[in-house]
Design a protein around this motif. Structure first.
Motif, short mmCIF file in Angstrom:
data_model
loop_
_atom_site.label_atom_id
_atom_site.label_comp_id
_atom_site.label_asym_id
_atom_site.label_seq_id
_atom_site.Cartn_x
_atom_site.Cartn_y
_atom_site.Cartn_z
N SER A 166 40.22 40.21 41.36
CA SER A 166 39.49 39.56 42.45
C SER A 166 39.85 40.25 43.77
O SER A 166 40.80 41.04 43.83
N ASN A 167 39.11 39.94 44.84
CA ASN A 167 39.42 40.51 46.15
C ASN A 167 40.84 40.15 46.57
O ASN A 167 41.55 40.97 47.15
N ARG A 168 41.25 38.92 46.29
CA ARG A 168 42.61 38.50 46.66
C ARG A 168 43.65 39.30 45.88
O ARG A 168 44.66 39.74 46.43
N ASP A 169 43.41 39.50 44.57
CA ASP A 169 44.34 40.29 43.75
C ASP A 169 44.47 41.71 44.30
O ASP A 169 45.57 42.26 44.40
N ILE A 170 43.32 42.29 44.64
CA ILE A 170 43.30 43.66 45.16
C ILE A 170 44.05 43.74 46.48
O ILE A 170 44.83 44.66 46.72
N ALA A 171 43.80 42.76 47.35
CA ALA A 171 44.48 42.74 48.65
C ALA A 171 45.99 42.70 48.47
O ALA A 171 46.73 43.42 49.15
#
Length: 208
Positions: A166-171
């Motif tokens: 997810s975007n959060r995981d990537i961040a």
């Protein structure tokens, strides 16, 4: 130019939920599919359809052809099913979601669909990405032509998306903000001529 929005539900509670969530979007409210069919639907309109409408036609009904050709349809079910999601998205709906999703999610769906893209819920996206990864595992490794015009960071973000992050995981993994992740994704989409995460995953895995 503003996009015309039509909400179609026979359930007063659901209608109020949609209207409250999309309060900043001028919308017409209709009570049945028949009412919608009698309307002149402007090309590019976003039509929110309650999947529990008593008169909702079967998927093979001819009325879907003209509706899906003209409108961006969001089919919302109080009991969403994965197989139904895949079937309706394949048929041409722009989104399939839980009818009583929270307001933030409904607004996100409206924004994505109004901009001409397809919205896929996270759970279904994870399942689709898993299918893509399984398909990629039995193929010969492809040359990463997709990466040629991307920066190193854009490539890194793209690979993580293809793994289902997810975007959060990537961040968190890249030590950047979610806003920066979105910026890298937007740049990658533009360079590759694609519009969503699934297409990106297919490109990274050499399937498309």
């Amino acid at each position: 130019m503003s996009v015309s929005v039509i909400l179609v539900s026979h359930d007063p509670g659901l209608a109020r939920h949609w209207q409250a969530a999309l309060s900043d979007v001028p919308a017409r409210l209709l009570g049945s599919f028949a009412d919608l069919h009698q309307q002149s639907v402007q090309a590019g309109s976003v039509v929110w359809l309650d999947a529990d409408l008593p008169d909702l036609p079967r998927g093979d009904d001819a009325r879907w052809v003209s509706l899906l050709a003209d409108a961006r349809v969001v089919l919302a079910s109080a009991n969403p099913q994965r197989d139904a999601a895949v079937a309706w998205l394949e048929k041409g709906c722009a989104a399939y979601c839980h009818a009583f999703a929270d307001a933030d999610t409904l607004r996100q769906i409206q924004d994505v669909v109004a901009s001409g893209n397809v919205w896929v819920g996270r759970e279904l996206m994870q399942q689709l990405l898993a299918t893509v990864q399984r398909a990629a595992a039995v193929r010969a490794p492809a040359q990463p032509d997709w990466a040629r015009d991307l920066t190193e960071r854009e490539q890194e973000v793209a690979r993580l998306v293809a793994q289902g992050a997810s975007n959060r995981d990537i961040a968190n993994q890249c030590n950047i903000t979610e806003r920066t992740v979105k910026a890298h994704l937007a740049a990658a989409f533009a360079k590759l001529g694609i519009t969503d995460r699934l297409q990106l995953a297919l490109r990274v895995h050499g399937i498309q």
